[in-house]
Design an enzyme around this catalytic site. Structure first.
Site, PDB file in Angstrom:
ATOM      1  N   ASP A  70      -1.607   3.532   2.631  1.00 32.87           N
ATOM      2  CA  ASP A  70      -1.740   4.981   2.668  1.00 32.87           C
ATOM      3  C   ASP A  70      -2.979   5.304   3.510  1.00 32.87           C
ATOM      4  O   ASP A  70      -3.907   4.494   3.594  1.00 32.87           O
ATOM      5  CB  ASP A  70      -1.908   5.512   1.242  1.00 32.87           C
ATOM      6  CG  ASP A  70      -2.314   6.972   1.222  1.00 32.87           C
ATOM      7  OD1 ASP A  70      -1.607   7.784   1.847  1.00 32.87           O
ATOM      8  OD2 ASP A  70      -3.340   7.290   0.598  1.00 32.87           O
ATOM      9  N   ASP A  89      -3.622   4.998  -3.606  1.00 30.49           N
ATOM     10  CA  ASP A  89      -4.533   5.418  -4.662  1.00 30.49           C
ATOM     11  C   ASP A  89      -3.907   5.370  -6.044  1.00 30.49           C
ATOM     12  O   ASP A  89      -4.550   5.696  -7.031  1.00 30.49           O
ATOM     13  CB  ASP A  89      -5.094   6.814  -4.382  1.00 30.49           C
ATOM     14  CG  ASP A  89      -3.999   7.888  -4.314  1.00 30.49           C
ATOM     15  OD1 ASP A  89      -2.861   7.593  -4.739  1.00 30.49           O
ATOM     16  OD2 ASP A  89      -4.286   8.997  -3.857  1.00 30.49           O
ATOM     17  N   ASP A 135       0.894   7.883  -4.414  1.00 30.93           N
ATOM     18  CA  ASP A 135       1.558   6.766  -3.739  1.00 30.93           C
ATOM     19  C   ASP A 135       2.327   5.883  -4.716  1.00 30.93           C
ATOM     20  O   ASP A 135       2.854   4.843  -4.312  1.00 30.93           O
ATOM     21  CB  ASP A 135       0.525   5.903  -2.997  1.00 30.93           C
ATOM     22  CG  ASP A 135      -0.176   6.693  -1.905  1.00 30.93           C
ATOM     23  OD1 ASP A 135       0.527   7.326  -1.108  1.00 30.93           O
ATOM     24  OD2 ASP A 135      -1.413   6.685  -1.877  1.00 30.93           O
TER      25      ASP A 135
END
Length: 650
Positions: free
Chosen positions: A339, A543, A547
């Site tokens: 991410d 995180d 996600d």
């Protein structure tokens, strides 16, 4: 009382093994000096009793559950040796097996103790500040949410919470693995922080078991002792022992088939001896030797010892690995998906450029922008106010603006020293009456936008002062982390972002990613991870909150900054307790080392069996077979324990 009984039971097996070894060596000495006879025989029988006690108990327990284990083969071989009068050989078999088993338990116990030691980091008591101002010492189990505890200098923090008063540096390495103490400051609003503890910043949060520095802190408790971050980590690491790895599942299945197969082979050898007219004693002895040779003791301990050692070492380094399966799988991965926001970047916009127009000064540009943006609560405005002082000369005075007016999504205007000030996007600037944006400034603004910056043009009166460029900047350690991962064998890195593709490209090229994909919604990230998995096993690093779906769809999900997020702890297969990307090369190197050691142990164990079985079938005795067998077990255990001393690459 239960703890005392448990410790006594743990000591009983090594004591029994030591007694077995002592009586066997005494009997062997009597036999070698010619003083054997009934006394030596009795000592060998005692060695049977001490050496076979715990082995028999475990084997019978497994049989009651319908499981065959290698212990069963050893007992049959020892009983067979006694049946043909080879008491000394049966005794050495049980003695060395029991000593080896005790050492295996010691190895596993050492790995477990390295994990359980985490639980001992939390103080047993805490100093609670009552309403009258007095402090009372209470057990940490009695702390409740909302209590204020006093943390004196150089003592451990007794509970999870936020700093209400005082400032200090806190050593968080026992929990997060961070090498540098983290500065802690009070929250601006205690009531708001207590209502929403998860919204407090990392500079305000403290965790149970971490070590306070030289300042005193008043900490408001936000989690009960049984539910604090450290307690959850200890529970999850202990539970990880139950999550078997692919190799462990293979060895468990292998034993279920292998043990009955060995018994069938022994029966065939006895039958062959009877058909060829060989003396029964010789056939029976050879069959018992084959039983010993075929007992894969080292195989049974090879994977659990390595997994437990690696999980314990990871926990000491601030990484939670939830069992052998993610440990082994992560050790084999070559593709990592990241991410962007909050993982590879800092998760908040920063003022990175201040480009002046012809005839304007940098100080005037920034002073004007700060004066107006100070009136706004927009994240981009706050970034300008926060970061502009670092780009200006020390002591520069900032004027006071008034009359802020916002044009949603485009810009703002205000009055400064009697002049109108406009700050906003290029499209907003083109709507303003008066002189147009100078061509050179327009070109520079468009260039910044192409490289992923969010731009703000600033005009004061009829003068264009310049452009501000902001972006969610990459973490300082991101590029070095990606380079370190490549050095560890990662061949493909992909960044998944919801931002515009130009922003994704800019950040990806700065960090050194192989591929950067922008404009992705959460469901699109799930699709991209599935696409990557079709070509190779893939880990997703995020995180642990927004996600989570993509992490769940990856081969291994890795969460960042899990110390402050219960969701991240629950959803990830691997959790980096600190918000520090540099923990990723550490756990990557550790998992790769663990995978290598597991493979080494597996091949050594199977190789010993492959060599010893034909050797004993051709005449090698029980004694040499036992020595080789137990020696290989000790080698496997020692190899696994090396993971406890793993050092990350500098």
């Amino acid at each position: 009382m239960n703890v005392v009984m448990k410790k006594a039971a743990e000591r009983a097996e090594p004591v029994s093994a030591l007694l077995a070894l002592t009586v066997y060596l005494t009997g062997l000495t009597l036999q070698l000096t010619g003083n054997g006879g009934p006394a030596a025989q009795a000592l060998f029988m005692a060695a049977y009793a001490f050496g076979g006690l715990f082995t028999l108990r475990e084997a019978l327990g497994a049989l009651r559950e319908g499981r065959f284990q290698v212990d069963f083969l050893m007992l049959v071989a020892a009983a067979g040796a006694a049946a043909i009068g080879r008491w000394e050989e049966g005794a050495v078999l049980l003695v060395l097996f029991s000593v080896g088993h005790a050492l295996e338990e010691y190895a596993l116990g050492r790995a477990r103790r390295s994990i359980e030691a985490l639980g001992g980091l939390t103080p047993r008591t805490a100093l609670v500040r009552r309403a009258a101002g007095a402090t009372t010492e209470v057990p940490v189990e009695e702390l409740t949410v909302g209590d204020t505890v006093l943390v004196r200098p150089h003592t451990r923090v007794p509970a999870d919470g936020f700093v209400a008063a005082g400032s200090s540096s806190v050593d968080q390495s026992p929990l997060t693995g961070e090498s540098v103490p983290a500065d802690k400051t009070p929250v601006p609003d205690r009531a708001a922080a207590l209502a929403g503890p998860s919204a407090t910043g990392p500079e305000n949060r403290v965790y149970a078991g971490t070590v306070n520095g030289s300042g005193s802190l008043e900490v408001v408790v936000t989690r009960l002792a049984a539910d604090n971050t450290l307690a959850r980590v200890v529970r999850m690491v202990q539970d990880a022992e139950e999550r078997t790895s692919p190799t462990q599942r293979f060895t468990d299945r292998f034993q279920k088939v292998f043990v009955p197969g060995v018994l069938a082979l022994v029966a065939a050898l006895l039958g062959y001896g009877a058909l060829t007219g060989e003396p029964f004693t010789d056939s029976f002895y050879r069959a018992m030797a084959v039983l010993v040779a075929a007992s894969p003791c080292a195989l049974a301990i090879a994977t659990p010892a390595a997994v437990l050692s690696a999980v314990g070492r990871a926990a000491r380094g601030g990484v939670l690995v939830k069992g052998g399966a993610p440990l082994e799988e992560f050790g084999r991965l070559r593709t990592l998906a990241f991410d962007k926001t909050g993982t590879l970047t800092e998760g908040r916009p920063r003022l990175t450029e201040a480009v002046t127009a012809d005839g304007a000064g940098r100080e005037e540009l920034l002073r004007t922008a700060v004066a107006v943006q100070r009136l706004s609560d927009h994240p981009l405005a706050q970034a300008v106010v926060r970061d502009a002082p670092s780009l200006t000369a020390a002591g520069t005075r900032t004027a006071e603006a008034t009359g802020l007016r916002a044009v949603i999504g485009r810009g703002v205007s205000a009055e400064l020293d009697g002049e109108p000030v406009h700050i906003g996007s290029l499209s907003y600037a083109d709507t303003l009456a008066g002189p147009p944006v100078p061509a050179a400034l327009r070109d520079r603004t468009e260039e910044l936008a192409r490289t992923g910056r969010t731009t703000m043009l600033v005009r004061r009166g009829d003068r264009w002062l310049g452009t501000l460029g902001l972006m969610d900047a990459p973490r300082p350690e991101a590029a070095d982390t990606v380079a370190a991962l490549r050095g560890l064998g990662v061949t493909r890195t992909v960044m998944l972002s919801g931002d515009d593709q130009r922003v994704a490209d800019a950040v990806g090229s700065t960090i050194g990613m192989d591929e950067a994909l922008g404009g992705l919604m959460p469901q699109d990230k799930v699709t991209e991870v599935a696409r990557l998995r079709r070509t190779a096993p893939t880990a997703m690093i995020g995180d642990g909150v927004n996600d989570a779906p993509a992490m769940a769809g990856a081969t291994v999900g890795v969460a960042m900054g899990a110390a402050g997020s219960a969701v991240a702890l629950e959803t990830a297969d691997i959790a980096l307790m600190s918000d520090d990307l540099r923990r990723l090369p550490f756990v990557t190197g550790l998992s790769r080392r663990a995978s290598r050691i597991i493979r080494q142990n597996l091949w050594l164990s199977l190789g010993i069996v492959a060599v010893l079985v034909p050797a004993t079938a051709l005449g090698l005795g029980i004694g040499p077979a036992v020595l080789v067998h137990e020696g290989s077990t000790l080698v496997v255990v020692a190899n696994a324990l090396r993971l406890l001393r793993y050092r990350e690459r500098s």
